[in-house]
Write a protein that holds these residues in place. Structure first.
Motif, PDB file in Angstrom:
ATOM      1  N   TRP A   1       1.313   8.552 -13.294  1.00 23.06           N
ATOM      2  CA  TRP A   1       1.598   7.979 -11.926  1.00 23.06           C
ATOM      3  C   TRP A   1       2.459   9.211 -11.274  1.00 23.06           C
ATOM      4  O   TRP A   1       2.297   9.198 -10.021  1.00 23.06           O
TER       5      TRP A   1
ATOM      6  N   ASP B   1       0.906  -1.241  -0.097  1.00 25.70           N
ATOM      7  CA  ASP B   1      -0.045   0.062  -0.018  1.00 25.70           C
ATOM      8  C   ASP B   1       0.971   1.359   0.022  1.00 25.70           C
ATOM      9  O   ASP B   1       0.760   2.179  -0.789  1.00 25.70           O
TER      10      ASP B   1
ATOM     11  N   MET C   1       2.996  -1.971  -6.948  1.00 24.19           N
ATOM     12  CA  MET C   1       1.897  -1.315  -6.607  1.00 24.19           C
ATOM     13  C   MET C   1       0.480  -2.154  -6.869  1.00 24.19           C
ATOM     14  O   MET C   1       0.450  -3.040  -7.450  1.00 24.19           O
ATOM     15  N   LYS C   2      -0.461  -1.631  -5.914  1.00 22.31           N
ATOM     16  CA  LYS C   2      -1.639  -2.451  -5.741  1.00 22.31           C
ATOM     17  C   LYS C   2      -2.445  -1.678  -6.748  1.00 22.31           C
ATOM     18  O   LYS C   2      -2.726  -0.406  -6.707  1.00 22.31           O
ATOM     19  N   HIS C   3      -3.153  -2.548  -7.809  1.00 22.21           N
ATOM     20  CA  HIS C   3      -4.018  -2.009  -8.988  1.00 22.21           C
ATOM     21  C   HIS C   3      -5.326  -2.295  -8.781  1.00 22.21           C
ATOM     22  O   HIS C   3      -6.158  -1.959  -9.461  1.00 22.21           O
ATOM     23  N   ASP C   4      -5.881  -3.168  -7.564  1.00 18.72           N
ATOM     24  CA  ASP C   4      -7.180  -3.485  -7.274  1.00 18.72           C
ATOM     25  C   ASP C   4      -7.750  -3.052  -5.884  1.00 18.72           C
ATOM     26  O   ASP C   4      -8.790  -3.798  -5.654  1.00 18.72           O
TER      27      ASP C   4
ATOM     28  N   GLY D   1      -5.192   2.032  -3.994  1.00 18.92           N
ATOM     29  CA  GLY D   1      -3.809   1.814  -4.679  1.00 18.92           C
ATOM     30  C   GLY D   1      -2.697   2.037  -3.952  1.00 18.92           C
ATOM     31  O   GLY D   1      -2.683   1.402  -2.814  1.00 18.92           O
ATOM     32  N   SER D   2      -1.597   2.507  -4.471  1.00 18.05           N
ATOM     33  CA  SER D   2      -0.300   2.659  -3.759  1.00 18.05           C
ATOM     34  C   SER D   2       0.211   3.950  -3.726  1.00 18.05           C
ATOM     35  O   SER D   2       0.010   4.720  -4.897  1.00 18.05           O
TER      36      SER D   2
ATOM     37  N   THR E   1       1.666   7.707  -7.457  1.00 18.78           N
ATOM     38  CA  THR E   1       0.564   7.078  -7.059  1.00 18.78           C
ATOM     39  C   THR E   1      -0.097   6.566  -8.128  1.00 18.78           C
ATOM     40  O   THR E   1      -0.198   7.257  -9.240  1.00 18.78           O
ATOM     41  N   ASN E   2      -0.785   5.237  -8.321  1.00 18.09           N
ATOM     42  CA  ASN E   2      -1.664   5.006  -9.139  1.00 18.09           C
ATOM     43  C   ASN E   2      -3.156   5.443  -8.929  1.00 18.09           C
ATOM     44  O   ASN E   2      -4.133   4.622  -9.595  1.00 18.09           O
ATOM     45  N   ARG E   3      -3.366   6.098  -8.152  1.00 13.80           N
ATOM     46  CA  ARG E   3      -4.608   6.602  -7.630  1.00 13.80           C
ATOM     47  C   ARG E   3      -4.691   8.004  -7.600  1.00 13.80           C
ATOM     48  O   ARG E   3      -4.865   8.649  -6.429  1.00 13.80           O
TER      49      ARG E   3
END
Length: 708
Positions: free
Chosen positions: A405, A304, A365-368, A372-373, A430-432
């Motif tokens: 990102w 995370d 990274m968490k994508h689900d 995200g991360s 970050t991917n969010r």
């Protein structure tokens, strides 16, 4: 802990080394005793209050013939580790005989639980016992470390009235002390410190900008925190504390799991010890030993939050060889599919592997998940611009930015770190991204936001106060244009790198002396029958200079057919390289002729419409490598590549064209470009006033000198 107390402890420990080890060890080898003894005393101090209870439990377990006693003893000790020997360090200082002391000290070390045994193994501390016993210094070393003048425990020591006599040492401060000792040891060996330990104020800023922007999104859930270059573990523990604090403020109940990897055995051992003291019984196993780059300790994990200060300017050649070499490397952390390229390589030069730590985190990274991360990582300035378009560093920047990102980069003041004064930058990925940040990158210039230290700590001469940290994190969260905060479209940092070609122009001087020299070359190359053709063509041109290489080759072919001599490409190249000369006044050398209608003319990309022997055709010209050049064209340039080329290239070189097969996309960032402030020049009035003042000061001086 204030700097005064910190310096006192470092000085005290260094004094132990000088007092006890001076005549036995060279100063650079003090570390082999001092570092493990510091860790042992820290563990010992934590276990002292429960020692009697542990011994009572051990006696009961022995009587019950219980074999595996570790879990029960750790439970009684109230820690993730224990020591089942009859001794504490304070018990050992009174031993009069060295051999008895050696025996009891070894029994004391053997009494530690298996998780501490690994720490001692990494320090290779048992190798030093015989040396210390033979020199009769083991007892003196122990006595110094258990002195009431020093407290290495995380808990404060109290006087008879219950007041704090000496404060406890939290994990990060203990890490600072270790790093300072390591720095001093390395100086004695004339070595570089090797690592840039992250000061607490910088770590606290990193924790703020990691968690504050998403504080309202924290839920009642477990969170995984990772540091791929964890050093002594201080960044993990401070991040953990900050995350729990924010969760509490938002009435959330969270569980955190800390993961790290470290390649240096000493700092790895220190990290393991501090996690044990922190009470992380399970997480102790989440610290991997070895190189993150070539031996990833967590290849299947996603996290995370990820924070790091990886080594920069440090060769990763050994890791590269372990990964198969630059041409054979296939690690999916560093080679991905992107922009239509199935093998998009993000491999930097072997002299500096810092950006690979960033690529490693991006792969985790968490994508689900909704959150995200978030990645927060410190780099030096080279990560912003090193590497040309298509090279590994530029490709990684491209991969991050084109995936949208990159949230922000913060420029830090110089001299923020203990072991280096160079400029450093915090990358936030970050991917969010928040909706209002989509397609944007924020640059924050915090180089002027600092508070001076009363006394330097190595290279560190300034710090971030809580007020400054808040100022920086507010700029990040507010996402507004100010003098210190700039916001750009992602494409602002990208550019096309084009290769500009100009035609090769060759002439052939068929003078007899030139032909004689060429004949010698043909003889060396075993191409003697070529000369019969050359002499025949030269005679047709009356041994003059031919300024159209294309006509020369055509005539060469005709004569060769008559003489039944073959003229393959190899022979044409021999003539080009040995007989022809570059001539700015000669005609352009044709590389290929396309029949009209087969391809469309496009002079910008080297397809020229012309007439040969009365027929319309499209030709490509041979490029002159000596005239080859490159241009960088911003992705946002109005009119794109073609407009730039027409405005900036063709106006100076009308015969130029673009080799489209070599066009690359690159990305680089420049804080100087966006935050540069020119030095304000003094006005003429100010200069004149200074001159008049100087004249007034020296008035009469020359007269006095002459009169003696």
């Amino acid at each position: 802990m204030n700097n005064h107390t910190y310096n006192q402890i470092v000085s005290f420990i260094w004094g132990i080394a000088d007092d006890c080890l001076r005549d036995v060890y060279v100063r650079g080898k003090y570390r082999d005793v001092i570092l493990p003894m510091t860790v042992i005393r820290r563990l010992d101090a934590v276990l002292e209050p429960t020692k009697e209870a542990v011994l009572q439990m051990k006696d009961a377990l022995d009587k019950a013939e219980v074999v595996n006693q570790t879990a029960a003893l750790c439970n009684v000790a109230g820690q993730a580790f224990c020591n089942s020997s009859p001794f504490t360090l304070k018990d050992l200082k009174s031993r009069a005989k060295q051999q008895q002391l050696k025996s009891d000290f070894i029994a004391y070390l053997d009494g530690f639980s298996p998780n501490v045994q690994e720490i001692l193994e990494k320090f290779k501390f048992r190798n030093q016992i015989d040396t210390m016993v033979e020199a009769d210094i083991l007892g003196a070393v122990i006595e110094k470390f258990v002195s009431p003048k020093i407290n290495l425990s995380p808990n404060p020591t109290l006087d008879d009235n219950g007041d704090i006599q000496m404060p406890g040492l939290d994990n990060h401060t203990m890490g600072v002390i270790f790093e300072e000792l390591i720095r001093k040891f390395n100086e004695e060996n004339n070595e570089e410190a090797g690592e840039h330990f992250t000061p607490r104020d910088v770590v606290e800023l990193m924790a703020d900008i990691t968690f504050l922007p998403v504080a309202d999104k924290i839920k009642d859930a477990p969170y995984l925190v990772y540091d791929g270059a964890c050093g002594t573990g201080g960044m993990l523990t401070i991040a953990d504390e900050r995350l729990h604090q924010l969760a509490k403020e938002h009435n959330k109940s969270i569980t955190t799991y800390l993961y790290g990897q470290e390649i240096n055995p000493e700092t790895y051992a220190i990290t393991k010890a501090d996690l044990l003291i922190k009470g992380e019984a399970i997480q102790d196993d989440n610290v991997a030993y070895g190189s993150t780059l070539s031996n990833d300790g967590f290849p299947t994990y996603n996290f995370d939050f990820m924070l790091s200060n990886p080594p920069y300017g440090k060769s990763w050649k050994t890791d590269l060889e372990r990964l198969g070499g630059k041409s054979d490397i296939s690690d999916t952390r560093f080679i991905v599919s992107h922009a239509g390229e199935p093998e998009f390589k993000m491999i930097p030069r072997s002299s500096d592997g810092q950006m690979l730590f960033l690529a490693n985190k991006i792969s985790k990274m968490k994508h689900d998940t909704e959150l995200g991360s978030r990645i927060v990582e410190v780099h030096n300035g080279s990560s912003l611009f090193t590497g040309d378009a298509g090279q590994g560093e530029s490709n990684l920047r491209r991969y991050i930015i084109e995936n949208d990102w990159l949230e922000a980069i913060i420029a830090l003041p110089e001299n923020m770190f203990y072991n280096t004064g160079i400029a450093t930058f915090i990358w936030i990925i970050t991917n969010r991204k928040a909706l209002h940040r989509k397609g944007k990158v924020q640059l924050i210039d915090a180089t002027g936001l600092k508070s001076p230290l009363r006394k330097n700590l190595g290279n560190k001469n300034c710090e971030f106060t809580p007020e400054i940290r808040k100022q920086i994190s507010d700029m990040l969260i507010n996402f507004e244009e100010t003098e210190q905060s700039k916001i750009f479209d992602n494409e602002e940092f990208g550019y096309h790198k084009i290769t500009v070609e100009r035609p090769l122009r060759l002439s052939i001087n068929l003078a007899k002396e030139n032909l004689e020299e060429f004949a010698k070359i043909c003889d060396q190359q075993k191409e003697t029958d070529l000369m019969s053709v050359i002499y025949a063509v030269a005679e047709k041109y009356q041994y003059t200079k031919v300024t159209d290489f294309n006509l020369f080759v055509k005539e060469l072919g005709n004569v060769a057919t008559e003489l039944n001599v073959k003229i393959p490409a190899k022979r044409i190249n021999l003539i080009k390289n040995s007989l022809a000369q570059i001539d700015d006044n000669a005609e352009k050398v044709i590389k290929k002729i396309h029949k009209s209608g087969k391809v469309e003319a496009n002079s910008l990309y080297g397809l020229f419409d012309t007439t040969i022997d009365g027929k319309r055709c499209i030709v490509e010209y041979e490029p002159d490598s000596n005239l080859r050049d490159t241009e960088q064209i911003p992705l946002l340039h109005e009119g794109g590549i073609e407009q730039f080329f027409m405005d900036e290239v063709l106006s100076f070189a009308p015969d130029a064209w673009i080799d489209g097969s070599k066009t690359q996309i690159g990305y680089e960032l420049s804080f100087t470009k966006y935050f540069y402030k020119p030095v304000q020049l003094r006005t003429l009035d100010e200069i004149a006033a200074d001159i008049e003042a100087l004249e007034a000061e020296t008035d009469g001086l020359l007269h006095e000198i002459i009169r003696g």
